[in-house]
Design a protein around this motif. Structure first.
Motif, PDB file in Angstrom:
ATOM      1  N   ARG A   1       0.732  -1.307   0.287  1.00 47.74           N
ATOM      2  CA  ARG A   1       0.500  -0.307  -0.024  1.00 47.74           C
ATOM      3  C   ARG A   1       1.249   0.748  -0.085  1.00 47.74           C
ATOM      4  O   ARG A   1       1.816   1.047   0.775  1.00 47.74           O
ATOM      5  CB  ARG A   1      -0.697  -0.583   0.838  1.00 47.74           C
ATOM      6  CG  ARG A   1      -1.637  -0.859   0.924  1.00 47.74           C
ATOM      7  CD  ARG A   1      -3.362  -1.127   2.472  1.00 47.74           C
ATOM      8  NE  ARG A   1      -3.291   0.287   2.222  1.00 47.74           N
ATOM      9  CZ  ARG A   1      -4.823   0.332   1.636  1.00 47.74           C
ATOM     10  NH1 ARG A   1      -5.730  -0.737   1.402  1.00 47.74           N
ATOM     11  NH2 ARG A   1      -5.210   1.385   1.694  1.00 47.74           N
ATOM     12  N   HIS A   2       0.072   2.212  -0.409  1.00 44.63           N
ATOM     13  CA  HIS A   2       0.925   3.655  -0.675  1.00 44.63           C
ATOM     14  C   HIS A   2       0.333   4.758   0.007  1.00 44.63           C
ATOM     15  O   HIS A   2      -0.813   4.589   0.269  1.00 44.63           O
ATOM     16  CB  HIS A   2       1.754   4.105  -2.165  1.00 44.63           C
ATOM     17  CG  HIS A   2       0.341   4.286  -3.301  1.00 44.63           C
ATOM     18  ND1 HIS A   2      -0.739   5.653  -3.182  1.00 44.63           N
ATOM     19  CD2 HIS A   2       0.034   3.264  -3.944  1.00 44.63           C
ATOM     20  CE1 HIS A   2      -1.461   5.261  -4.044  1.00 44.63           C
ATOM     21  NE2 HIS A   2      -1.390   3.632  -4.478  1.00 44.63           N
ATOM     22  N   GLU A   3       1.323   5.942   0.143  1.00 46.34           N
ATOM     23  CA  GLU A   3       0.719   7.111   0.918  1.00 46.34           C
ATOM     24  C   GLU A   3      -0.145   7.805  -0.219  1.00 46.34           C
ATOM     25  O   GLU A   3       0.066   7.645  -0.796  1.00 46.34           O
ATOM     26  CB  GLU A   3       1.576   7.336   1.841  1.00 46.34           C
ATOM     27  CG  GLU A   3       1.397   8.810   2.484  1.00 46.34           C
ATOM     28  CD  GLU A   3       2.312   9.193   2.607  1.00 46.34           C
ATOM     29  OE1 GLU A   3       2.141   9.706   4.131  1.00 46.34           O
ATOM     30  OE2 GLU A   3       3.700   9.282   2.585  1.00 46.34           O
TER      31      GLU A   3
END
Length: 83
Positions: free
Chosen positions: A3-5
């Motif tokens: 997951r990315h920010e």
């Protein structure tokens, strides 16, 4: 998948540049007539807005102490004293 920010500044920049592309595509397709200089203020203003949103987002996350901000380097593996 990692997951990315979420980065709202990049969302704003992408939206504005996509809009500029749609404006030029409509002009190229004959849907409407767009002067060559019309998109310049849109792109410059959109990039300035994206920068302001990114700075604001960073300030808010820094003030809250967001748990999503982690050290990018992984910790050193610990040796097992039994082996």
């Amino acid at each position: 998948m990692l997951r990315h920010e979420f980065q709202p500044g990049r969302l704003v920049a992408g939206t504005v540049l996509t809009l500029a592309g749609v404006i030029y595509a409509g002009d190229a397709g004959g849907a409407w007539e767009t002067p060559w200089f019309a998109v310049i203020p849109l792109v410059v203003g959109g990039l300035c807005l994206a920068g302001a949103v990114a700075i604001l987002t960073r300030a808010i996350r820094r003030r809250r102490g967001s748990p999503r901000e982690t050290n990018p380097t992984p910790p050193e593996p610990q040796s097992d004293p039994h082996h």
